[in-house]
Design a protein around this motif. Structure first.
Motif, short mmCIF file in Angstrom:
data_model
loop_
_atom_site.label_atom_id
_atom_site.label_comp_id
_atom_site.label_asym_id
_atom_site.label_seq_id
_atom_site.Cartn_x
_atom_site.Cartn_y
_atom_site.Cartn_z
N UNK A 156 0.05 -1.69 0.28
CA UNK A 156 0.18 0.22 0.16
C UNK A 156 1.19 1.21 0.28
N UNK A 157 2.08 1.49 -1.08
CA UNK A 157 2.55 2.06 -0.26
C UNK A 157 3.48 2.72 -2.74
N UNK A 158 4.46 3.68 -2.92
CA UNK A 158 4.80 3.32 -3.83
C UNK A 158 6.84 4.25 -3.76
N UNK A 159 6.65 3.22 -5.26
CA UNK A 159 8.09 4.06 -5.17
C UNK A 159 8.09 6.12 -5.57
N UNK A 160 7.34 5.98 -5.93
CA UNK A 160 6.92 7.48 -6.55
C UNK A 160 5.55 8.42 -5.69
N UNK A 161 5.44 9.20 -5.57
CA UNK A 161 3.94 10.42 -5.25
C UNK A 161 3.76 10.32 -6.52
N UNK A 162 2.29 9.82 -6.91
CA UNK A 162 1.98 10.14 -7.94
C UNK A 162 0.69 11.83 -8.18
N UNK A 163 0.74 12.66 -9.19
CA UNK A 163 0.45 13.99 -9.22
C UNK A 163 -1.23 13.86 -8.41
N UNK A 164 -1.55 13.07 -8.09
CA UNK A 164 -3.57 12.31 -7.93
C UNK A 164 -2.91 12.77 -5.77
N UNK A 165 -1.78 12.14 -5.69
CA UNK A 165 -1.79 11.60 -4.68
C UNK A 165 -1.00 13.32 -4.33
N UNK A 166 -0.09 13.53 -4.34
CA UNK A 166 0.27 15.05 -3.93
C UNK A 166 -1.08 15.64 -3.64
N UNK A 167 -2.53 15.99 -4.76
CA UNK A 167 -3.25 17.30 -4.71
C UNK A 167 -3.58 16.32 -3.67
N UNK A 168 -3.68 15.41 -2.80
CA UNK A 168 -4.89 15.01 -1.80
C UNK A 168 -3.96 15.79 -0.55
N UNK A 169 -2.24 15.52 -0.73
CA UNK A 169 -1.45 15.78 0.69
C UNK A 169 -1.62 17.51 0.79
N UNK A 292 -2.20 5.41 -3.68
CA UNK A 292 -1.54 4.35 -4.44
C UNK A 292 -2.58 2.96 -4.54
N UNK A 293 -3.07 3.28 -6.21
CA UNK A 293 -3.65 2.15 -7.03
C UNK A 293 -3.06 1.15 -7.43
N UNK A 294 -3.27 -0.07 -7.61
CA UNK A 294 -2.76 -0.96 -8.48
C UNK A 294 -2.12 -1.01 -9.73
N UNK A 295 -2.60 0.10 -10.48
CA UNK A 295 -2.04 0.71 -11.42
C UNK A 295 -0.38 0.65 -10.76
N UNK A 296 -0.59 1.95 -10.70
CA UNK A 296 1.16 2.90 -10.09
C UNK A 296 1.61 1.63 -9.82
N UNK A 297 1.77 0.70 -9.12
CA UNK A 297 2.54 -0.31 -8.77
C UNK A 297 2.76 -1.39 -10.19
N UNK A 298 2.23 -1.62 -10.18
CA UNK A 298 2.23 -2.16 -11.94
C UNK A 298 2.88 -2.11 -13.08
N UNK A 299 2.79 -0.41 -12.99
CA UNK A 299 3.98 0.65 -13.40
C UNK A 299 5.60 0.17 -13.58
N UNK A 300 5.15 0.65 -11.72
CA UNK A 300 6.66 0.07 -11.37
C UNK A 300 7.11 -1.47 -11.79
N UNK A 301 6.31 -2.42 -11.06
CA UNK A 301 6.51 -3.75 -11.01
C UNK A 301 7.50 -3.49 -12.73
#
Length: 344
Positions: A156-169, A292-301
């Motif tokens: 439930x995390x990521x290697x890079x914080x996405x723009x959408x996540x930044x909007x939340x923060x 951190x939707x699964x798509x983000x981690x699938x991109x990183x993997x």
């Protein structure tokens, strides 16, 4: 719940941070579980998450879990900024409160690396794992110290914080700054920006769990008698429980600027940083995580040579990784058990 006091402090001395500031006489709070073996080969690092403390990680540690202290030596370092390690709330002037310097994931891991190597003489880590910001630190460990990390299991995390996540923060931190009592970060001890903290909690509530979680009233499983009761008792209660606003802002900056590509030597190339990871990485995103939707981690993997993704099924969203739902906990525990069985 009062902040835990059952931790130890590792003196870091003067730490020059990635953005140039020097954090003087810095301290890293930590707790260990289990015993380091004679060969020093059974060590695991399990970093904390946004506002979390070492005690908040204990739900995944136990003799019935993959993180079994009878077998492993588990080190839980508290992030800089969380109130136990050096933070806005406990750092003396001139870097106290609103003047606390920006800390990156790279900085966090370099301080933890010193703890692991200098305090314990450990040269290899069997595993690094963590939830949310702990997952970001897990990725950072694998990039910063590939010679040392044998396995990684971020969930439930990521290697890079996405723009959408930044909007939340940006949205949650704006609630704190909007409270007049915040006073630019120089609020008085007897006049905390509680209005801002309550607003912070209300915004957070719409992100931590999924839409389906609320539709199906899963909050009743957490002891709430109504939706409003859940918003007050769970969400407001959590953030009003000794969570210093300046600490929250400091950790939010770290989260917002997360990117393993900013590791020295990669010049912002996130893909190259991920490709440099040598160990097997089992990422476990939650099916309906809004940060951190699964798509983000699938991109990183796809860029990690030995990367794998297993999606945690269900409707608990980000808090699938928070140890509150037994089914999610069992899924994560099995994943960690499986990755520990992999050849490094």
């Amino acid at each position: 719940m009062p902040a835990p006091t059952d931790h130890e402090l590792f003196s870091l001395g003067d730490v020059v941070l990635q953005h140039g500031a020097t954090l003087r006489d810095a301290k890293l709070a930590y707790k260990t579980y289990g015993t380091l073996n004679a060969e020093k080969t059974n060590a695991i690092v399990y970093p904390t998450w946004y506002s979390g403390r070492h005690s908040d990680n204990e739900w995944l540690i136990g003799t019935d879990k993959a993180l079994n202290p009878d077998e492993w030596f588990i080190i839980v370092p508290n992030m800089l900024g969380n109130g136990l390690s050096s933070s806005p709330s406990n750092t003396p002037p001139p870097y106290d409160r609103a003047r606390f310097p920006n800390v990156t994931f790279y900085d966090q891991v370099e301080c933890q690396h010193r703890l692991v190597t200098e305090q314990f003489g450990i040269e290899t880590l069997a595993l690094v794992t963590g939830w949310s910001m702990g997952a970001g630190q897990t990725y950072q460990w694998a990039v910063s110290h590939p010679e040392m990390v044998q396995r990684a299991a971020p969930f439930c995390g990521s290697s890079v914080t996405s723009p959408h996540n930044q909007v939340f923060l940006e949205s949650i931190t704006a609630t704190l700054r909007a409270d007049a009592a915040f006073a630019g970060g120089w609020y008085r001890d007897d006049a905390w920006p509680t209005t801002g903290l309550r607003a912070f909690a209300r915004v957070y509530a719409g992100w931590g769990f999924s839409q389906a979680f609320y539709w199906q009233e899963e909050w009743r499983k957490l002891g709430a008698s109504s939706l409003e009761d859940f918003l007050i008792a769970f969400w407001e209660g959590f953030w009003l429980d000794e969570r210093d606003p300046n600490n929250l802002l400091a950790m939010a900056w770290t989260w917002c600027h997360g990117d393993v590509g900013r590791t020295p030597g990669f010049d912002g190339d996130t893909v190259a940083a991920l490709a440099s990871i040598r160990c097997p990485v089992l990422a476990m995103p939650a099916e309906k995580d809004l940060y951190f939707p699964p798509e983000d981690e699938q991109w990183a993997a796809q860029h990690v040579p030995r990367g794998e993704v297993r999606v945690i099924p269900g409707i608990w969203g980000h808090f699938a990784g928070g140890g509150m739902n037994p089914d999610d906990t069992a899924f994560i525990d099995q994943g960690i058990r499986d990755v520990l069985a992999m050849d490094p």
